[in-house]
Structure formats: structure tokens, C-alpha cells
Enzyme design. Sequence first.
Site, PDB file in Angstrom:
ATOM      1  N   SER A  63     -22.968 -16.170 -19.212  1.00 60.15           N
ATOM      2  CA  SER A  63     -23.631 -14.861 -19.315  1.00 60.15           C
ATOM      3  C   SER A  63     -24.582 -14.946 -20.498  1.00 60.15           C
ATOM      4  O   SER A  63     -24.440 -15.829 -21.360  1.00 60.15           O
ATOM      5  CB  SER A  63     -22.576 -13.782 -19.594  1.00 60.15           C
ATOM      6  OG  SER A  63     -23.175 -12.576 -20.014  1.00 60.15           O
TER       7      SER A  63
ATOM      8  N   TYR B 172     -15.023 -10.484 -23.824  1.00 57.89           N
ATOM      9  CA  TYR B 172     -16.003 -11.068 -22.900  1.00 57.89           C
ATOM     10  C   TYR B 172     -16.944 -12.012 -23.648  1.00 57.89           C
ATOM     11  O   TYR B 172     -17.197 -13.135 -23.219  1.00 57.89           O
ATOM     12  CB  TYR B 172     -16.781  -9.915 -22.250  1.00 57.89           C
ATOM     13  CG  TYR B 172     -17.677 -10.306 -21.104  1.00 57.89           C
ATOM     14  CD1 TYR B 172     -17.177 -10.429 -19.812  1.00 57.89           C
ATOM     15  CD2 TYR B 172     -19.047 -10.529 -21.294  1.00 57.89           C
ATOM     16  CE1 TYR B 172     -18.003 -10.771 -18.747  1.00 57.89           C
ATOM     17  CE2 TYR B 172     -19.875 -10.863 -20.244  1.00 57.89           C
ATOM     18  CZ  TYR B 172     -19.352 -10.977 -18.968  1.00 57.89           C
ATOM     19  OH  TYR B 172     -20.178 -11.313 -17.919  1.00 57.89           O
TER      20      TYR B 172
HETATM   21  P1  NAD Z   1     -17.739  -9.122  -9.267  1.00 55.74           P
HETATM   22  O1  NAD Z   1     -16.762  -8.168  -9.845  1.00 55.74           O
HETATM   23  O2  NAD Z   1     -18.659  -8.666  -8.179  1.00 55.74           O
HETATM   24  O3  NAD Z   1     -16.994 -10.427  -8.755  1.00 55.74           O
HETATM   25  C1  NAD Z   1     -15.925 -10.995  -9.459  1.00 55.74           C
HETATM   26  C2  NAD Z   1     -15.180 -11.920  -8.523  1.00 55.74           C
HETATM   27  O4  NAD Z   1     -14.059 -12.468  -9.231  1.00 55.74           O
HETATM   28  C3  NAD Z   1     -14.616 -11.210  -7.293  1.00 55.74           C
HETATM   29  O5  NAD Z   1     -14.690 -12.077  -6.175  1.00 55.74           O
HETATM   30  C4  NAD Z   1     -13.161 -10.966  -7.692  1.00 55.74           C
HETATM   31  O6  NAD Z   1     -12.285 -10.816  -6.585  1.00 55.74           O
HETATM   32  C5  NAD Z   1     -12.878 -12.240  -8.455  1.00 55.74           C
HETATM   33  N1  NAD Z   1     -11.715 -12.142  -9.315  1.00 55.74           N
HETATM   34  C6  NAD Z   1     -11.402 -11.157 -10.200  1.00 55.74           C
HETATM   35  N2  NAD Z   1     -10.225 -11.413 -10.795  1.00 55.74           N
HETATM   36  C7  NAD Z   1      -9.782 -12.600 -10.277  1.00 55.74           C
HETATM   37  C8  NAD Z   1      -8.621 -13.390 -10.492  1.00 55.74           C
HETATM   38  N3  NAD Z   1      -7.671 -13.048 -11.374  1.00 55.74           N
HETATM   39  N4  NAD Z   1      -8.491 -14.529  -9.769  1.00 55.74           N
HETATM   40  C9  NAD Z   1      -9.435 -14.892  -8.869  1.00 55.74           C
HETATM   41  N5  NAD Z   1     -10.560 -14.185  -8.643  1.00 55.74           N
HETATM   42  C10 NAD Z   1     -10.719 -13.050  -9.335  1.00 55.74           C
HETATM   43  O7  NAD Z   1     -18.566  -9.642 -10.531  1.00 55.74           O
HETATM   44  P2  NAD Z   1     -19.956 -10.439 -10.670  1.00 55.74           P
HETATM   45  O8  NAD Z   1     -20.896  -9.545 -11.389  1.00 55.74           O
HETATM   46  O9  NAD Z   1     -20.367 -11.065  -9.404  1.00 55.74           O
HETATM   47  O10 NAD Z   1     -19.499 -11.534 -11.733  1.00 55.74           O
HETATM   48  C11 NAD Z   1     -19.368 -12.903 -11.443  1.00 55.74           C
HETATM   49  C12 NAD Z   1     -19.508 -13.689 -12.732  1.00 55.74           C
HETATM   50  O11 NAD Z   1     -20.815 -13.479 -13.273  1.00 55.74           O
HETATM   51  C13 NAD Z   1     -18.510 -13.272 -13.823  1.00 55.74           C
HETATM   52  O12 NAD Z   1     -18.022 -14.417 -14.496  1.00 55.74           O
HETATM   53  C14 NAD Z   1     -19.364 -12.427 -14.764  1.00 55.74           C
HETATM   54  O13 NAD Z   1     -18.875 -12.459 -16.075  1.00 55.74           O
HETATM   55  C15 NAD Z   1     -20.698 -13.137 -14.636  1.00 55.74           C
HETATM   56  N6  NAD Z   1     -21.839 -12.319 -15.032  1.00 55.74           N
HETATM   57  C16 NAD Z   1     -22.131 -11.146 -14.393  1.00 55.74           C
HETATM   58  C17 NAD Z   1     -23.235 -10.388 -14.802  1.00 55.74           C
HETATM   59  C18 NAD Z   1     -23.630  -9.100 -14.142  1.00 55.74           C
HETATM   60  O14 NAD Z   1     -24.515  -8.412 -14.655  1.00 55.74           O
HETATM   61  N7  NAD Z   1     -23.056  -8.745 -12.992  1.00 55.74           N
HETATM   62  C19 NAD Z   1     -24.023 -10.846 -15.875  1.00 55.74           C
HETATM   63  C20 NAD Z   1     -23.672 -12.035 -16.507  1.00 55.74           C
HETATM   64  C21 NAD Z   1     -22.589 -12.763 -16.071  1.00 55.74           C
END
Ligand code: NAD
Length: 258
Positions: free
Chosen positions: A140, A153
Site C-alpha cells: 500500500s 496497517y
Molecule cells: P477487500 O476487502 O475487497 O478484499 C479483501 C480480501 O481478503 C477478500 O477477498 C476477503 O475475503 C479476504 N480476506 C479477509 N480476511 C481474510 C482472512 N483472514 N483469510 C483469507 N482471506 C481474507 O479489500 P481490497 O481493497 O481489495 O484489498 C486487497 C489488498 O489491497 C489488501 O491487502 C489491502 O490492504 C490492499 N490495499 C487496498 C487499497 C484500497 O484502497 N482498497 C489501497 C492500498 C492497498
Amino acid sequence: MTQLALVTGSTSGIGLGIAMSLAEAGYQLILNGFGEPEVIDQALADVGAVSSESPLYIGTDLTQPRAIELALSEIFESEGSVSVLVNNAGMQFTAPVDEFPVDKWDQIIALNLSAAFHTIRLCLPGMKAQNFGRIINIASVHGLVASVNKPAYVAAKHGLIGLTKATALETAEMNITCNAICPGWTHTPLIQTQIENRASDLNISIEDGGRALLAEKQPSKEFVTTDQLGALTRFLCTDAASQITGASLPVDGGWTAQ
Ligand code: NAD
């Protein structure tokens, strides 16, 4: 033989976008993540529609190291080595550091950092044996800079970038690369609560809440898309990217240039 790609947290958001992109590139996908049965079926159908081979699914809770060991040993036994590992599963919780719930700290470190250590340590022997591997850690902007109210985080994502560099050095001569992608705001369920909180704090619409988040941090004032993150992941798996390793690549509309 079709190469295997495991994308953690791929029932939703960024992980699903990456899984779609890798399926289009010809990999056999292993999906992982939580969700109602119909959500998981839909993810499998969406990825299956662009795949040459049916995707597999593991519902492993990645906060549980023993469960990761069991799931991966079953995959290695029945399907062989994983060629592409995308550590994407993650969660968020916001509170000031002196009010941060201890159980939330433990859960975020377990999922956003330690799970990647476990999948990497377990997948690497197979990658070494086949002299090929691509590890992509979805960190991130918060792996590079901090924001208030996100101590766990930010700590986990900075740690994930450290793990990325250490793994890259150890595998540099083995045709294995390990990189981190550092997205800025990407419109997925993970940031929905933050958008809703901002909208309610400012007494504005949800749409304007999203705009307010962008205006504060992301100079492009546009959300990153899951397709863009999928395309970069796919590129990192190509020969053209074989000399990119240990890198932390921001995809953040200029957030970390400030
Ligand atoms: P999201 O909530 O849409 O998806 C998260 C996924 O992780 C889902 O498939 C969920 O079921 C799974 N998950 C949650 N807990 C779990 C567990 N204990 N075991 C297995 N799977 C689990 O979130 P996203 O925004 O797609 O985030 C994905 C990644 O991208 C994360 O690591 C997040 O930190 C990173 N990220 C997101 C953003 C943003 O703005 N959305 C920005 C930077 C980084």
C-alpha cells in the site's frame, strides 16, 4: 503444463481483479478469501469465464499459520508447485494508537504481514526446484508513508515491504522475483467504511465522501482501478520484468510524490 497462480483474498476487490488478469494471461488460478457461497461462486464463474482451466478455491483463514500449511501442502500434492504467488488478502481498522484494540492489532499483523511470510516460506522450495517464481505482495502507499489512525496497517505494510526486499535478495540468482505493489485509494469494500465515515462526518453524500478522501491524499483525484493493478501484476510475471526485484511500486495517482 499450465502454471499455477495463487492470489490470496481474491473473492473481492483488488485480488479478484488480479486473478482475472492472470487468468487471461493463461495461468490456472487458485482463489482464496471469505464471502457468502454465492459471492465465491460468482468469483469462480468470473475467473472461469476468462480461463483455459477451471479455477480452484481454498477458503483458508490466513490468520491461522497451521491452516495455511495444510492448504498449501494439499495444493502441492494434487497440483504441484505454485509459480505465481500474490499476497493480497488484507484488512483495515482505524483508531488512534493509544486506543487501538489489541485483538485488532494482532489480527492485522497476522493477515497483512505474517500470512505473506507463511505463503512465501511454503511456496519458495517449489519455485526454487523449478527455477522460476514470481511473488507479488500487495502492500500500500501505507508501506511507504503513514497516515493517522492506521498504526497496525501502516506497521504491517512497512513490514511487508521489508519482507519483499529480504526475499528478493535471497532469490536474486534463482529466476525468482519478489516485488511489492503500493496502491493508493482503490474503490473496493475495504475502504467503504472510510468513505461512509467521511460522508457522515462532513454531512455529504457517499459519492462526495469518496471525493473528499481523494482530494486529501491522491493528487490525480481519481481512484486506482483493480484492472490497473491486475495489469501491473501480469507485467511483473513476464520475462520483460525479470530484472525488477525487491521493488516497491507505487500506483497512487501521485500520493507518495508529495
Ligand atoms: P477487500 O476487502 O475487497 O478484499 C479483501 C480480501 O481478503 C477478500 O477477498 C476477503 O475475503 C479476504 N480476506 C479477509 N480476511 C481474510 C482472512 N483472514 N483469510 C483469507 N482471506 C481474507 O479489500 P481490497 O481493497 O481489495 O484489498 C486487497 C489488498 O489491497 C489488501 O491487502 C489491502 O490492504 C490492499 N490495499 C487496498 C487499497 C484500497 O484502497 N482498497 C489501497 C492500498 C492497498
